[in-house]
Design an enzyme around this catalytic site. Structure first.
Site, short mmCIF file in Angstrom:
data_model
loop_
_atom_site.label_atom_id
_atom_site.label_comp_id
_atom_site.label_asym_id
_atom_site.label_seq_id
_atom_site.Cartn_x
_atom_site.Cartn_y
_atom_site.Cartn_z
N LYS A 19 3.94 4.14 -1.35
CA LYS A 19 4.37 4.84 -2.55
C LYS A 19 5.62 4.18 -3.12
CE LYS A 19 5.98 9.45 -3.93
NZ LYS A 19 5.14 9.44 -5.14
N TRP A 72 -13.15 3.98 -10.86
CA TRP A 72 -14.25 4.51 -10.05
C TRP A 72 -14.75 5.86 -10.57
CZ3 TRP A 72 -9.58 3.45 -7.33
CH2 TRP A 72 -8.76 4.55 -7.11
N LYS A 88 5.61 1.79 -6.12
CA LYS A 88 5.45 0.60 -6.95
C LYS A 88 5.61 0.94 -8.44
CE LYS A 88 1.30 -0.16 -5.13
NZ LYS A 88 1.24 0.84 -4.04
N THR A 89 4.74 1.81 -8.91
CA THR A 89 4.81 2.22 -10.31
C THR A 89 6.12 2.96 -10.58
OG1 THR A 89 2.41 2.34 -10.56
CG2 THR A 89 3.71 3.75 -12.01
N THR A 90 6.55 3.74 -9.59
CA THR A 90 7.79 4.52 -9.74
C THR A 90 8.99 3.60 -9.93
OG1 THR A 90 6.72 5.80 -8.00
CG2 THR A 90 8.81 6.60 -8.80
N GLU A 95 -0.39 -1.81 -12.55
CA GLU A 95 -1.69 -1.81 -11.88
C GLU A 95 -2.63 -2.90 -12.40
OE1 GLU A 95 -2.13 1.10 -9.58
OE2 GLU A 95 -1.54 2.83 -10.77
N PHE A 100 -9.16 5.84 -14.26
CA PHE A 100 -9.56 5.28 -12.97
C PHE A 100 -10.97 4.74 -13.06
CE2 PHE A 100 -6.20 7.05 -10.26
CZ PHE A 100 -6.12 6.02 -9.33
N ASN A 154 0.81 -1.23 0.00
CA ASN A 154 0.00 0.00 0.00
C ASN A 154 0.84 1.28 0.00
OD1 ASN A 154 1.07 -0.17 2.54
ND2 ASN A 154 -0.80 0.40 3.62
N ARG A 189 16.21 2.22 -16.80
CA ARG A 189 17.43 1.40 -16.71
C ARG A 189 17.60 0.52 -17.95
NH1 ARG A 189 17.58 -1.60 -11.06
NH2 ARG A 189 18.25 0.47 -10.44
#
Lengths: 199, 199
Positions: free
Chosen positions: A41, A96, A43-45, A131, A94, A39, A53
């Site tokens: 900050k 939602w 992951k995507t980064t 995601e 998104f 949960n 790389r």
């Protein structure tokens, strides 16, 4: 040599031996399956860091963005001109925001077709499924389909899966799993998402 | 509308309301201090992902590499030509390779001087202090010096600190802290570090 210097040297020697031993045992070379979940900050980064790389060595890379595709994205901006990078985005953004299960399912399957093409291409060194965990959770994609595509991919291809609550079958298949745990997030203290940092 | 569709829409509406509320409350805009710590893969990678992101909007970025500077680094390769990026590296590389405390301390202080310059420059939007946590742990840098430079930095500047075992004072100062926890690492199963993926 001082006592402190001697102790430091001994400690570093021990660390070096330990690392050297581990490096000597790690000899298998193949594509890997990496999962960045949790949960917090990053992951995507971290996925985009790996994209940068891999591009740095001239490898071909495919990124499939299942959620944030219609958002502004600095990494995509920065790397977009690179002919070795291909980005496919899910058109609805998104889920939602749309609250339309049927339309989201169709948009998801359309971008999954792009993912399947990348996952079958031996020229593509790295594929990011950003995601995708939410697509499985919402039932827009089924795990058997995703597993099959991952299992049948070229042996030299690395895949990164990102998102919270990764399916247990993905965790079981993965070579490397990092759980990005939120210890604190500035957002919860009232800090607005920041351009160039958060997106 | 089917029951399933209705339930899905309600769930998404609830999620959307929750997110909208949180977004509405997060209104403060300023530079942030982010810490990526823990024993898992993805700390440095997430920092480079953020570098790519910030460069994507044309911001100036400084990266200071305290440990892996002399290693091959795909991200640095990919982004090196960008005039808005400045990279400073610590000359000695992995400290357990040198086992020379005095030389390492000097190399660390030299590259810290570059860090201090970047941390004082209001034109620099993002500064990465990659693996600085080990410098504090080994006693090459003292925490008071680092805290002072962070506290006095320009208000709009974001700083990312990476490395295991982040000092508790850095954790206390940080706006956002993610602990990258190793659930599994391919290296331990015999997978060799892979070019373009692991470095």
């Amino acid at each position: 040599m001082s006592d402190r210097e001697t102790r430091h040297r001994q400690a570093m020697q021990k660390l070096k031996s330990h690392v050297d031993d581990r490096v000597a045992r790690a000899t298998e070379q193949r594509g890997q399956l990496l999962v960045f979940t949790g949960n917090g900050k990053g992951k995507t980064t971290a996925a985009w860091g790996t994209v940068t790389r891999a591009l740095g060595y001239g490898y071909r890379v495919g990124v499939v963005q299942f959620i944030k595709g219609v958002w502004e994205c600095g990494e995509r901006e920065r790397l977009a001109e690179d002919p070795r990078l291909e980005v496919a985005i899910m058109a609805t953004g998104f889920t939602w925001e749309t609250q339309n299960r049927e339309a989201d399912t169709q948009a998801c399957r359309a971008v999954w077709a792009e993912a399947e093409r990348l996952l079958a291409d031996p020229e593509v060194y790295l594929v990011v499924l950003d995601e995708i965990t939410y697509m499985l959770k919402f039932g827009y994609l089924d795990i058997a389909t995703v597993k099959r595509a991952l299992e049948q991919r070229p042996a030299e291809q690395t895949v990164i899966v990102t998102g919270r609550n990764a399916h247990r079958d993905l965790l079981a298949m993965a070579d490397t799993v990092t759980e990005m745990q939120e210890v604190r997030h500035g957002f919860n203290a009232g800090l607005e998402a920041r351009r160039g940092i958060d997106y």
